[in-house]
Scaffold this active site. Sequence first.
Site, mmCIF file in Angstrom:
data_model
loop_
_atom_site.group_PDB
_atom_site.id
_atom_site.type_symbol
_atom_site.label_atom_id
_atom_site.label_comp_id
_atom_site.label_asym_id
_atom_site.label_seq_id
_atom_site.Cartn_x
_atom_site.Cartn_y
_atom_site.Cartn_z
ATOM 1 N N LYS A 26 -11.082 9.962 -28.402
ATOM 2 C CA LYS A 26 -10.684 8.671 -27.858
ATOM 3 C C LYS A 26 -11.790 7.638 -28.090
ATOM 4 C CE LYS A 26 -7.381 10.273 -24.395
ATOM 5 N NZ LYS A 26 -6.858 10.061 -23.030
ATOM 6 N N ARG A 85 -6.020 -2.628 -22.055
ATOM 7 C CA ARG A 85 -6.140 -1.562 -23.047
ATOM 8 C C ARG A 85 -6.157 -2.126 -24.469
ATOM 9 N NH1 ARG A 85 -6.108 3.740 -23.126
ATOM 10 N NH2 ARG A 85 -5.401 4.036 -20.977
ATOM 11 N N ASP A 97 0.811 -1.224 0.000
ATOM 12 C CA ASP A 97 0.000 0.000 0.000
ATOM 13 C C ASP A 97 0.842 1.271 0.000
ATOM 14 O OD1 ASP A 97 -2.196 -1.720 0.245
ATOM 15 O OD2 ASP A 97 -2.128 -1.639 2.430
ATOM 16 N N ARG A 125 -0.210 -9.092 -4.979
ATOM 17 C CA ARG A 125 0.707 -9.420 -3.895
ATOM 18 C C ARG A 125 1.713 -10.503 -4.280
ATOM 19 N NH1 ARG A 125 -0.567 -7.281 0.892
ATOM 20 N NH2 ARG A 125 -2.722 -6.796 1.433
ATOM 21 N N MET A 153 -5.553 -2.669 -5.392
ATOM 22 C CA MET A 153 -5.525 -2.661 -3.930
ATOM 23 C C MET A 153 -4.907 -1.361 -3.418
ATOM 24 S SD MET A 153 -4.521 -6.666 -3.223
ATOM 25 C CE MET A 153 -5.173 -6.700 -1.540
ATOM 26 N N GLY A 154 -4.712 -1.302 -2.101
ATOM 27 C CA GLY A 154 -4.133 -0.097 -1.511
ATOM 28 C C GLY A 154 -4.828 0.386 -0.264
ATOM 29 N N ARG A 155 -5.901 -0.305 0.148
ATOM 30 C CA ARG A 155 -6.685 0.113 1.313
ATOM 31 C C ARG A 155 -7.106 1.577 1.175
ATOM 32 N NH1 ARG A 155 -4.081 -1.769 6.840
ATOM 33 N NH2 ARG A 155 -2.417 -0.384 6.123
#
Length: 326
Positions: A216, A157, A130, A259, A172-174
């Site tokens: 785009k 993409r 994180d 992870r 993720m990253g909380r």
Amino acid sequence: MAAVQKVAVLTSGGDAPGMNAAIRAVVRAGISRGAEMFGVEHGYTGLMSGSLTRLGARDVGGIIQRGGTMLGTTRCAELKTPAGLDKAVATLRELGISGLVVIGGNGSQSGAAALDAKGVAVVGVASTIDNDLYGTDITIGATTAADIALEAIDRLRVTAASHQRAFLVEVMGRQCGYLALMAGIAGGAEAILVPEVETDPETVARELCEARERGKSHAIVVVAEGARYNAASLAEHFNTHGQRLGFELRVSLLGHIQRGGSPGVFDRMLATRLGAGAVERLLGGHHGELVGMVGGKLVTTRLSEVAGRSRPVDPQWIELARMLAV
């Protein structure tokens, strides 16, 4: 304080690419200084139950390239209780271990601070994907996790461009937007949602419509799991109002795949430097510190200052993401 002759190392909380490299560095640095090294299995849970194994240099051979942690890890609520702390301290005293290295993130270092307050000579090593730990610019595992997220975005993409669709990617990253910002900026995302900035589905829809008006034909939206509107709520809004908004979102949740990667060069070197640095501090008579990196140099921060705090992303990254999403 008497010289530390027996040192234990544990990994705690969420696993991160590079933890094994840190374990290797701790063990070998300790042995090179004449210390007897021990590995604690399954984090604080193993510390309380006495699950420790003596480690030699060969026991940590061939692990620097492996993700995860050879020692295992848990999230241990019991350590937050007086009884749990007493069990952990008793284990260390019974085995004659007077030094402990804790490799982990916010919760792990809060536990280390609690042990320090109990008189345990403990030094923390900053490790969490994180990258939200106070006292360091970067944590073990963060760059590899960002690379894994970026690879997924690049692949999505290709499909988005082929089918002229919009993809929503949750990382993720909380409660920290570091992973979303790094992967989103590097992946050229049209919109990035992070916990540090308030936003809503209609704003995202407007940004996508404006991107389409600029020519785009497809779009990538990266959202941090801790954002107020995560992937599930955004997808529900777009599905409900799809005809009005003119967009159909395909959703990809990367989850724990971030992870498990083999650590890259940076994470291996960071883990090696922090692990060796932690042992140097511990055997030099210092304790109650977190070893991190600021400005490319090893620094220490009191565990009492680290506990209960987190470090948000630099606002400059948020502004850069806005500027580039044109």
